[in-house]
Design a protein around this motif. Sequence first.
Motif, short mmCIF file in Angstrom:
data_model
loop_
_atom_site.label_atom_id
_atom_site.label_comp_id
_atom_site.label_asym_id
_atom_site.label_seq_id
_atom_site.Cartn_x
_atom_site.Cartn_y
_atom_site.Cartn_z
N GLN A 29 -6.83 -36.98 -26.85
CA GLN A 29 -8.28 -36.84 -26.82
C GLN A 29 -8.63 -35.44 -26.29
OE1 GLN A 29 -10.48 -40.26 -25.21
NE2 GLN A 29 -8.54 -41.35 -25.09
N PRO A 30 -9.41 -34.68 -27.05
CA PRO A 30 -9.72 -33.30 -26.63
C PRO A 30 -10.54 -33.28 -25.35
CG PRO A 30 -11.07 -33.95 -28.51
CD PRO A 30 -10.07 -35.04 -28.32
N PRO A 31 -10.31 -32.29 -24.49
CA PRO A 31 -11.07 -32.18 -23.22
C PRO A 31 -12.57 -32.12 -23.48
CG PRO A 31 -9.23 -30.64 -23.25
CD PRO A 31 -9.33 -31.22 -24.62
N GLY A 32 -13.31 -32.93 -22.72
CA GLY A 32 -14.75 -32.97 -22.88
C GLY A 32 -15.23 -34.02 -23.85
N PHE A 33 -14.29 -34.61 -24.61
CA PHE A 33 -14.66 -35.64 -25.59
C PHE A 33 -13.82 -36.90 -25.38
CE2 PHE A 33 -15.70 -31.57 -27.44
CZ PHE A 33 -16.97 -31.78 -27.98
#
Length: 418
Positions: free
Chosen positions: A31-35
């Motif tokens: 999971q991408p950082p911030g999302f």
Amino acid sequence: MLQTRTSLYIKMDVKSAFLNGLLEEEVYVEQPPGFEEKTIGHKVYKFKKALYGLKQEPRAWYDTLSQFLTHNRFTKGFIRGKVDTTLFVFEKGQDCLLVQIYVDDIMFGATNDSLCKKFSKLMQGEFEMSMMGELNFFLGLQIKQCQEGIYISQSKYTKELLKKFGIEEGRTVSTPMATNVKIDKDEKGKSVDESKYRGMIGSLLYLTASRPDILHAVCLCARFQSNPKESHMSAVKRIFRYLKGTIQYGLFYPKNENEGGFKLVGHSDSDYARCRVDKKSTSGTCQMLGNRLVSWFSKKQNSIATSTAEAEYIDMGSCCAKVLWMRQQLRDYDIEETEIPIMCDNTSAIAITQNPVLHSRTKHIDFRYHFIRDHVEWKYITLEYISTSEAVNDIFTKPLCESRFEELKNELGLIKLS
């Protein structure tokens, strides 16, 4: 052939091309950082389509586009090239459409304007496209299309090089290399900046894509990139001074089939023991469709030849390999070539190909060079004698005087755009 019957080639660009590629492999990403989805814990995402940065992205995009062109009910008439798999051909009656794919750039042309319009509409309906209009610039090549034919040059790139390396001022010269210059290691000479020298050589090598007249001089200077001296830098600067006076020159490809026809012809030549460092010979070959130059190279041979005949024979083998590859390529355009002539100015080298016996003069030659005999026997190619004064590829093997140099430039189709 399409080039002789169509008026324009058109270019389109696919926006975010790699995002259209469907993945066959299972690929997961954190999971991408911030999302992050906190409700699903430490789970990962599974890709359905390609994303920029994946090693699978180019192949996935090409497979998606290929499937669309060859299996879509509106485009199922497209045939993919068997040799050049980025080429797609569509035929309808007497008309045909050629589509060439280069990553996210698509170039196409047809013998009927309606085919071009239908193809543009079809692609824009499936992918997000940008229509670039008439093909006039591609990978640094400037392309001018006119009624008489197609003109390819790199004049803009040449001007940028002259400005980058500070050679905008000063006198010009008529040839890229003087006939009396002998370049060697020059171990006692003064060293120069290696990074600058290599930058100049690399820039010039890219320029040879449309300027075959500088190929031999550039390749000769490129042999001394490991420890360049002032004498080598002077030779390179002379090439730039020559370019300064010939900025607008480029290759012209006439449309008229009467301009030399459309027969594939190879030209083979070598300069015996030209290299002053190791006495290896220099090979120079080119291939032409009629009088249209389509391929050329200049290279020092891998081994030392013991005679001019041996040097020419080795060079003919290299030329033969290139001609056979082009013969396969032409099949994608429904052009079948047999008994392709290779022109050579050495009768002894021609005689070697016709003698199946490995006698004392030829048994030491590496067997990989003898494959040319089989293709002569199978009549894929023929070897023909040509006098040295008529050999157009002399320009790829040695420095020439101004008059001979200008003569060969014209024969290769290198002209100044008026």
